[in-house]
Scaffold this motif. Structure first.
Motif, PDB file in Angstrom:
ATOM      1  N   THR A  80      -7.942   8.538  -6.875  1.00 45.39           N
ATOM      2  CA  THR A  80      -8.181   7.602  -7.810  1.00 45.39           C
ATOM      3  C   THR A  80      -9.716   7.581  -7.978  1.00 45.39           C
ATOM      4  OG1 THR A  80      -7.888   5.247  -8.513  1.00 45.39           O
ATOM      5  CG2 THR A  80      -7.914   5.785  -5.987  1.00 45.39           C
ATOM      6  N   PRO A  81     -10.530   7.720  -8.996  1.00 46.72           N
ATOM      7  CA  PRO A  81      -9.547   7.864 -10.377  1.00 46.72           C
ATOM      8  C   PRO A  81      -9.144   9.466 -10.369  1.00 46.72           C
ATOM      9  CG  PRO A  81     -12.239   7.932 -10.710  1.00 46.72           C
ATOM     10  CD  PRO A  81     -11.885   7.687  -8.973  1.00 46.72           C
ATOM     11  N   CYS A  82      -8.467   9.588 -11.499  1.00 43.90           N
ATOM     12  CA  CYS A  82      -7.940  10.900 -11.698  1.00 43.90           C
ATOM     13  C   CYS A  82      -9.138  11.981 -11.927  1.00 43.90           C
ATOM     14  CB  CYS A  82      -7.153  11.086 -13.007  1.00 43.90           C
ATOM     15  SG  CYS A  82      -5.186  10.350 -12.729  1.00 43.90           S
ATOM     16  N   PRO A  83      -9.036  13.130 -11.116  1.00 47.92           N
ATOM     17  CA  PRO A  83     -10.077  14.025 -11.395  1.00 47.92           C
ATOM     18  C   PRO A  83      -9.916  14.926 -12.752  1.00 47.92           C
ATOM     19  CG  PRO A  83      -8.643  14.801  -9.672  1.00 47.92           C
ATOM     20  CD  PRO A  83      -7.972  13.457 -10.130  1.00 47.92           C
ATOM     21  N   GLN A  84     -10.751  15.610 -13.195  1.00 51.44           N
ATOM     22  CA  GLN A  84     -10.554  16.538 -14.373  1.00 51.44           C
ATOM     23  C   GLN A  84      -9.527  17.286 -13.903  1.00 51.44           C
ATOM     24  OE1 GLN A  84     -13.004  17.136 -17.148  1.00 51.44           O
ATOM     25  NE2 GLN A  84     -13.495  15.099 -16.519  1.00 51.44           N
ATOM     26  N   GLY A  85      -8.539  17.469 -14.846  1.00 57.53           N
ATOM     27  CA  GLY A  85      -7.431  18.428 -14.739  1.00 57.53           C
ATOM     28  C   GLY A  85      -6.263  17.731 -13.966  1.00 57.53           C
ATOM     29  N   GLY A  86      -6.290  16.556 -13.897  1.00 64.61           N
ATOM     30  CA  GLY A  86      -5.336  15.879 -13.084  1.00 64.61           C
ATOM     31  C   GLY A  86      -5.213  16.225 -11.359  1.00 64.61           C
ATOM     32  N   PHE A  87      -4.076  15.623 -10.935  1.00 74.03           N
ATOM     33  CA  PHE A  87      -3.776  15.863  -9.348  1.00 74.03           C
ATOM     34  C   PHE A  87      -2.487  15.787  -9.406  1.00 74.03           C
ATOM     35  CE2 PHE A  87      -2.921  14.004  -5.226  1.00 74.03           C
ATOM     36  CZ  PHE A  87      -3.512  15.317  -4.603  1.00 74.03           C
ATOM     37  N   ALA A  88      -1.948  16.855  -8.457  1.00 73.85           N
ATOM     38  CA  ALA A  88      -0.511  17.131  -8.226  1.00 73.85           C
ATOM     39  C   ALA A  88      -0.289  17.203  -6.579  1.00 73.85           C
ATOM     40  CB  ALA A  88       0.214  18.190  -8.681  1.00 73.85           C
ATOM     41  N   PRO A  89       0.208  16.294  -6.181  1.00 72.20           N
ATOM     42  CA  PRO A  89       0.316  16.059  -4.417  1.00 72.20           C
ATOM     43  C   PRO A  89       1.425  17.517  -4.266  1.00 72.20           C
ATOM     44  CG  PRO A  89       1.735  14.651  -5.447  1.00 72.20           C
ATOM     45  CD  PRO A  89       0.892  14.981  -6.457  1.00 72.20           C
ATOM     46  N   GLU A  90       1.433  17.891  -2.941  1.00 74.41           N
ATOM     47  CA  GLU A  90       2.045  18.846  -2.550  1.00 74.41           C
ATOM     48  C   GLU A  90       3.557  18.527  -2.575  1.00 74.41           C
ATOM     49  OE1 GLU A  90       1.759  20.590   1.534  1.00 74.41           O
ATOM     50  OE2 GLU A  90      -0.489  20.142   1.302  1.00 74.41           O
ATOM     51  N   SER A  91       4.282  19.401  -3.159  1.00 74.95           N
ATOM     52  CA  SER A  91       5.864  18.812  -3.497  1.00 74.95           C
ATOM     53  C   SER A  91       6.401  18.340  -2.110  1.00 74.95           C
ATOM     54  CB  SER A  91       6.643  19.973  -4.093  1.00 74.95           C
ATOM     55  OG  SER A  91       6.576  20.988  -3.390  1.00 74.95           O
ATOM     56  N   PRO A  92       6.965  17.314  -1.929  1.00 69.53           N
ATOM     57  CA  PRO A  92       7.392  16.749  -0.637  1.00 69.53           C
ATOM     58  C   PRO A  92       8.848  17.514  -0.118  1.00 69.53           C
ATOM     59  CG  PRO A  92       8.029  15.373  -2.420  1.00 69.53           C
ATOM     60  CD  PRO A  92       7.334  16.432  -3.052  1.00 69.53           C
ATOM     61  N   ASP A  93       8.818  17.353   1.198  1.00 68.33           N
ATOM     62  CA  ASP A  93      10.367  17.899   1.701  1.00 68.33           C
ATOM     63  C   ASP A  93      11.260  16.790   1.452  1.00 68.33           C
ATOM     64  OD1 ASP A  93      12.265  18.520   3.328  1.00 68.33           O
ATOM     65  OD2 ASP A  93      11.412  18.305   5.250  1.00 68.33           O
ATOM     66  N   SER A  95      14.381  16.851   1.928  1.00 70.26           N
ATOM     67  CA  SER A  95      15.379  16.813   2.888  1.00 70.26           C
ATOM     68  C   SER A  95      15.393  15.530   3.606  1.00 70.26           C
ATOM     69  CB  SER A  95      15.618  18.051   3.725  1.00 70.26           C
ATOM     70  OG  SER A  95      14.445  18.015   4.726  1.00 70.26           O
ATOM     71  N   GLY A  96      14.175  15.088   3.932  1.00 70.01           N
ATOM     72  CA  GLY A  96      13.842  13.833   4.636  1.00 70.01           C
ATOM     73  C   GLY A  96      13.216  12.954   3.972  1.00 70.01           C
ATOM     74  N   PRO A  97      13.188  11.697   4.399  1.00 71.38           N
ATOM     75  CA  PRO A  97      12.344  10.546   3.639  1.00 71.38           C
ATOM     76  C   PRO A  97      11.047  11.172   3.210  1.00 71.38           C
ATOM     77  CG  PRO A  97      12.289  10.017   6.176  1.00 71.38           C
ATOM     78  CD  PRO A  97      13.248  11.358   6.019  1.00 71.38           C
ATOM     79  N   PHE A  98      10.807  10.546   1.990  1.00 72.27           N
ATOM     80  CA  PHE A  98       9.643  10.979   1.316  1.00 72.27           C
ATOM     81  C   PHE A  98       9.022   9.688   0.254  1.00 72.27           C
ATOM     82  CE2 PHE A  98      10.930  12.386  -2.976  1.00 72.27           C
ATOM     83  CZ  PHE A  98      12.056  12.704  -2.878  1.00 72.27           C
ATOM     84  N   LEU A  99       7.831   9.972  -0.192  1.00 70.93           N
ATOM     85  CA  LEU A  99       7.279   8.899  -1.217  1.00 70.93           C
ATOM     86  C   LEU A  99       6.982   9.612  -2.390  1.00 70.93           C
ATOM     87  CD1 LEU A  99       5.047   6.823   1.071  1.00 70.93           C
ATOM     88  CD2 LEU A  99       7.070   6.315   0.372  1.00 70.93           C
ATOM     89  N   GLU A 100       7.075   8.991  -3.592  1.00 73.79           N
ATOM     90  CA  GLU A 100       6.829   9.327  -4.858  1.00 73.79           C
ATOM     91  C   GLU A 100       5.890   8.358  -5.747  1.00 73.79           C
ATOM     92  OE1 GLU A 100       9.611  12.412  -7.356  1.00 73.79           O
ATOM     93  OE2 GLU A 100      10.071  10.319  -6.880  1.00 73.79           O
ATOM     94  N   ALA A 101       4.828   8.813  -6.392  1.00 71.60           N
ATOM     95  CA  ALA A 101       4.039   7.958  -7.022  1.00 71.60           C
ATOM     96  C   ALA A 101       4.063   8.209  -8.674  1.00 71.60           C
ATOM     97  CB  ALA A 101       2.623   7.675  -6.702  1.00 71.60           C
ATOM     98  N   ILE A 102       3.991   7.132  -9.493  1.00 70.34           N
ATOM     99  CA  ILE A 102       3.990   7.612 -10.885  1.00 70.34           C
ATOM    100  C   ILE A 102       2.941   6.526 -11.410  1.00 70.34           C
ATOM    101  CG2 ILE A 102       5.443   7.343 -13.057  1.00 70.34           C
ATOM    102  CD1 ILE A 102       7.955   7.467 -10.991  1.00 70.34           C
ATOM    103  N   PRO A 103       2.120   6.946 -12.107  1.00 70.13           N
ATOM    104  CA  PRO A 103       1.686   8.459 -12.283  1.00 70.13           C
ATOM    105  C   PRO A 103       0.978   8.875 -10.841  1.00 70.13           C
ATOM    106  CG  PRO A 103      -0.070   7.043 -13.307  1.00 70.13           C
ATOM    107  CD  PRO A 103       1.000   5.981 -12.695  1.00 70.13           C
ATOM    108  N   GLN A 104       0.862  10.398 -11.029  1.00 73.21           N
ATOM    109  CA  GLN A 104       0.167  10.724  -9.547  1.00 73.21           C
ATOM    110  C   GLN A 104      -1.157  10.594  -9.206  1.00 73.21           C
ATOM    111  OE1 GLN A 104       1.750  15.176 -10.506  1.00 73.21           O
ATOM    112  NE2 GLN A 104       3.513  14.344  -9.478  1.00 73.21           N
ATOM    113  N   CYS A 105      -1.761  10.220 -10.401  1.00 74.18           N
ATOM    114  CA  CYS A 105      -3.199   9.706 -10.176  1.00 74.18           C
ATOM    115  C   CYS A 105      -3.483   8.579 -10.997  1.00 74.18           C
ATOM    116  CB  CYS A 105      -4.066  10.878 -10.358  1.00 74.18           C
ATOM    117  SG  CYS A 105      -4.418  11.657 -11.790  1.00 74.18           S
ATOM    118  N   ALA A 106      -4.295   7.784 -10.832  1.00 70.88           N
ATOM    119  CA  ALA A 106      -4.613   6.980 -11.861  1.00 70.88           C
ATOM    120  C   ALA A 106      -6.178   6.029 -11.507  1.00 70.88           C
ATOM    121  CB  ALA A 106      -3.631   5.560 -11.711  1.00 70.88           C
TER     122      ALA A 106
END
Lengths: 681, 206
Positions: A80-93, A95-106
């Motif tokens: 935060t804030p969103c960099p030029q070209g946006g940001f995408a976290p590594e795709s999570p595993d 199979s186990g517990p994981f978190l997700e944020a919408i939008p991916q940057c703000a």
């Protein structure tokens, strides 16, 4: 009126009385409700109900055991804030517990939807935002649903940074076995303190109450009557003895302090004193006495007993110092059991500290008793003029002593200035006048016989007022004299007035009493001790604790002292009532064998009262344990302090642990004392 | 009876015994007088919770050193004496039993042993058999008679029943409302005398 009519009227009257009683009862209860603010509005209020529920739930879960807990951190990269070209976290595993944020940057301050997946159903914990500084900013508290998912909208904190930051969801798992909480440990320590506090208080109280209970037993004291001269000599002897005892006590302390660190010397001195003392007693006082002892034998015996008594005090003083030294050393040697050494040291300290007071009291009582005995002998044997002279001198001296004691106490308590002394003396004069009223009512009957009827009553009343007037006049005269005396004698003059007043009172007393008159000294002691016990008993230990806290500081010692004082008064009363209810037969029988009063108590009274004494002592221990659980409210140590603190801090789960402990201890003790009582009684 | 050793203070009159004025004796002397007068009571007056031997030893309290006796220590000779006295009243085996385990008759015998411990010159027996049945009554009276005849101890005994008086007394004094109404030997009390003592309406029961 016929019988039936009479019956009917009676019924009517009864009905009417009943009606009035019911109305009166209703009014009383209405008033009581008003005064006690009985109100259902408060009870119905939802806010109040919620608090009640919170407290009850807290209390239902006493904070006693807990599990070790291990946190697991689930992180989600975020920028935060969103960099030029946006940001995408590594795709999570996934199979186990994981978190997700919408939008991916703000941008900072905007709302972000955070979702969690694959968690344990019901997993809960804080959701935080972790800036590069590493200090977690708590955003929300979240709980996973049945499927192990959660979905929450949070507001991004205002932490713009080019670096990658994180969302963090922390879940906690129990690990290892259960263990006691800190609260449980604390509660245990305090409940032990509470029980020990009660034990100390009960022991001290019992030790003091047993001898006192005989003083306040009517059946033992009623028959004790003492000649006037004997009482007077007792009163005069008391301060003389106390003064002598103080000197001996100081002497002992100074001798003992010279050899205080030499254990061998102290122990040797104690043993030597005890051996020599016992031997001397054996040698001079026979086991059985067939013939009355001669005067020289008696004198020798008395001297030996006096010497042995002084030796005994030395032995006690030395023992005190000895125990103190031994205890201090033991404290170092015993390590974890050092408290035993400390106990011995404190006992020694008690001996060494109170030896002066002890010698003073014992010597006072002994000299007073000798005086009383001399009074008896004089009253029995002396010729009339001698008796008369002794009575006048002794009673005047005794009354002066009492007046000086009272005057001194008043002077010390109220710090009167000399001119108020005049007031005090005139008050004393008023008391003299009241004494006159008592006397005139006692003798009035003789002066104005009943056949004079109403006139006699009137005349008696007049004399009473005259007496009061005379008393006040004497008081004022003495007060004026006292002021003059202060001028002449300085501070010592403040006690001169009471002395003169007392002497006058004494002489008046002697001149109106018959020469063979014996005072009911036993009953006086009975009423005096009863009154003192009642006053002490009427003050709650909680209130006393406040006084003792001021004196010895916050802690269990203050509580123990407060409880022992109350225990003494309460037990002395209960005990003495037991003494009053014993069977008189054995007392009569033992008296008939020529036993002394003390022997009588040991052989005829004590065996009869042992079972009730034990029962009452146990009962009192029970009470003391309960008392000591709340004495901490006033700073008197024990578990009460902890309890009060937790209640005030709204830590109901901790308070519940303490309440549980109290309940367990009290019921365990109840069970235990019931069993002991069954056994012994 | 209780005025003789001043368990009750007499309101009038004097009591002289063995050349001593009991009524005016000061405490110390009174105790010396009391220890030479044994006393046996109607209700035995034992200390129930104490052992029999302790009850008997209490009879020595006027003699022993007060300080030691407070610690419950008696000279060995006195303990032996107590056992002998108990043997005399046939209760030696019960010496270490509690007094309240004994029957009424046994308790009264302990009472007699206690009185004997005082080496008394006189025994006051205040209705010693009034709470006992007739058979036991005779047992107790025989002990008192034995003490009187063989030890030469004067026994003053108050009794209700005339047959006991006829059987055991050497000399009888009858009191009515505090006044002596008869003094003589038991043989002198016949039915006429009885009516004079007890009033015209009284009937004999024994």
């Amino acid at each position: 009126m016929t019988g039936a009519e009479k019956h009917r009227t009676k019924g009517l009257v009864r009905f009417f009385v009943m009606l009035v009683s019911i109305v009166a009862l209703l009014v009383t209860y209405a008033f009581a409700f008003q005064r006690t603010d009985v109100s259902l509005d408060e009870v119905k209020d939802p806010g109040r109900r919620a608090s009640l529920v919170r407290i009850v739930r807290g209390l239902a879960r006493p904070n006693i055991i807990e599990y070790d807990e291990e946190p697991t951190f689930h992180l989600l990269d975020y920028v935060t804030p969103c960099p030029q070209g946006g940001f995408a976290p590594e795709s999570p595993d996934t199979s186990g517990p994981f978190l997700e944020a919408i939008p991916q940057c703000a941008s900072p301050g905007s709302d972000v939807r955070v979702q969690g997946h694959n968690f344990d159903p019901g997993a809960d914990g804080p959701l935080s935002f972790i800036p590069p500084s590493g200090v977690a900013l708590r955003l929300a508290s979240v709980t996973a649903d049945q499927e192990g998912n959660f979905d929450v909208v949070v507001k991004l904190p205002d932490r713009p940074d080019t670096a990658v930051q994180h969302f963090r969801f922390t879940t906690v798992q129990r690990s290892g076995v259960w263990h006691l909480t800190d609260t449980a440990h604390e509660t245990w320590a305090k409940i032990v303190e509470t029980v020990m506090l009660a034990l100390v208080a009960t022991t001290l109280g019992t030790a003091m109450a047993v001898p006192l209970s005989f003083l306040s037993a009517r059946n033992l004291m009623r028959s004790i009557r003492t000649p006037f001269a004997s009482v007077a000599l007792f009163i005069v002897g008391l301060p003389i003895g106390i003064f002598g005892g103080l000197q001996i006590g100081r002497w002992i302390t100074s001798v003992a302090s010279h050899m205080s660190d030499n254990i061998a010397a102290l122990a040797g001195a104690v043993v030597a004193l005890v051996v020599i003392g016992l031997w001397a007693l054996r040698a001079t006082v026979p086991e059985v006495e067939e013939e009355p002892p001669t005067t020289s034998e008696k004198t020798l015996r008395r001297l030996v007993v006096a010497a042995v008594a002084v030796g005994g005090f030395f032995a006690i003083g030395f023992t005190g110092n000895l125990l103190r030294e031994v205890g201090t050393n033991l404290n170092d040697w015993l390590g974890p059991l050092g408290f035993i050494g400390n106990f011995i040291r404190i006992i020694g300290d008690v001996f060494a500290t109170f030896i002066t007071a002890l010698t003073a009291i014992v010597a006072g009582v002994v000299v007073a008793a000798i005086g009383s005995r001399m009074g008896h002998i004089i009253a029995d044997r002396a010729s009339r003029p001698v008796l008369m002279a002794v009575r006048y001198i002794a009673v005047a001296a005794a009354a002066a002593t009492v007046a000086v004691a009272i005057g001194g106490a008043v002077h010390w308590l109220y710090e009167l200035n000399p001119s108020s002394n005049a007031m005090a003396t005139s008050a004393g004069g008023g008391i003299l006048g009241l004494a006159g009223v008592v006397l005139s009512s006692r003798f009035g009957r003789r002066w104005f016989p009943d056949r004079l009827g109403l006139l006699a009553t009137f005349l008696r009343l007049i004399t009473s007022f005259l007496w009061i007037g005379v008393g006040i006049a004497i008081g004022i005269a003495l007060g004026v004299g006292a002021d003059a005396a202060v001028g002449v004698f300085g501070a010592s003059g403040t006690l001169l007035a009471p002395a003169v007043l007392g002497a006058v009172l004494g002489i008046v007393g002697v001149s109106v009493s018959r020469s063979q008159m014996a005072l009911p000294s036993g009953l006086s002691a009975y009423y005096l001790s009863r009154t003192i016990f009642n006053v002490i008993r009427s003050m709650e230990p909680l209130v006393m604790a406040i006084v003792f806290v001021v004196w010895v500081g916050v802690g269990p010692f203050a509580g123990a002292l407060a409880l022992s004082l109350h225990t003494t008064a309460a037990l002395a009363k209960l005990y003495s009532e037991q003494v009053e209810s014993i069977s008189q037969g054995p007392i009569e029988a033992v008296t008939a064998t020529g036993a002394t009063r003390l022997q009588n108590i040991i052989y005829a009274v004590v065996p009869q009262i042992v079972p009730p004494y034990i029962a009452f002592t146990l009962y009192r221990w029970d009470i003391n344990v309960r008392m000591s659980t709340i004495i901490g409210f006033a700073g008197g140590g024990g578990i009460g302090f902890l309890l009060q603190q937790n209640i005030n801090l709204l830590h109901y789960r901790d308070a519940a642990a303490q309440m549980l402990a109290i309940a367990i201890v009290v019921s365990a003790l109840d069970f235990l004392s019931a069993r002991i009582r069954e056994r012994i009684v | 009876m209780r005025c003789i050793n001043r368990l009750i203070e007499p309101t009038a009159g004097t009591i002289t015994w063995d050349g001593l004025d009991v009524t005016t004796a000061p405490q110390e002397e009174l105790r010396r007088i009391r220890r030479r007068i044994g006393m046996v009571f109607q209700h035995f007056n034992l200390v129930h919770r104490s052992k029999v031997i302790t009850n008997v030893l209490a009879g020595r309290l006027g003699y022993v050193n007060p300080a030691l006796s407070l610690l419950n220590k008696f000279p060995q000779a006195d303990v032996q004496k107590a056992l002998d006295r108990l043997d005399r009243v046939g209760l030696a085996p019960k010496a270490y039993a509690r007094a309240d385990e004994l029957s009424g008759g046994q308790q009264q015998r302990v009472g007699i042993a206690r009185a004997l411990m005082q080496d008394p010159q006189m025994i006051l027996a205040d209705e010693p058999v009034a709470s006992l049945d007739p058979v036991l009554a005779h047992g107790i009276m025989q002990y008192l008679e034995d003490i009187n005849k063989n030890d030469g101890v004067m026994v003053i005994c108050s009794l209700h029943f005339l047959d006991l008086v006829h059987r055991y007394a050497d000399r009888v004094i009858a009191l009515n409302e505090g006044r002596v109404v008869f003094e003589g030997t038991p043989a002198q009390i016949d039915d006429a005398m009885f009516k004079e003592i007890y009033g015209q309406d009284a009937e004999r029961v024994g």
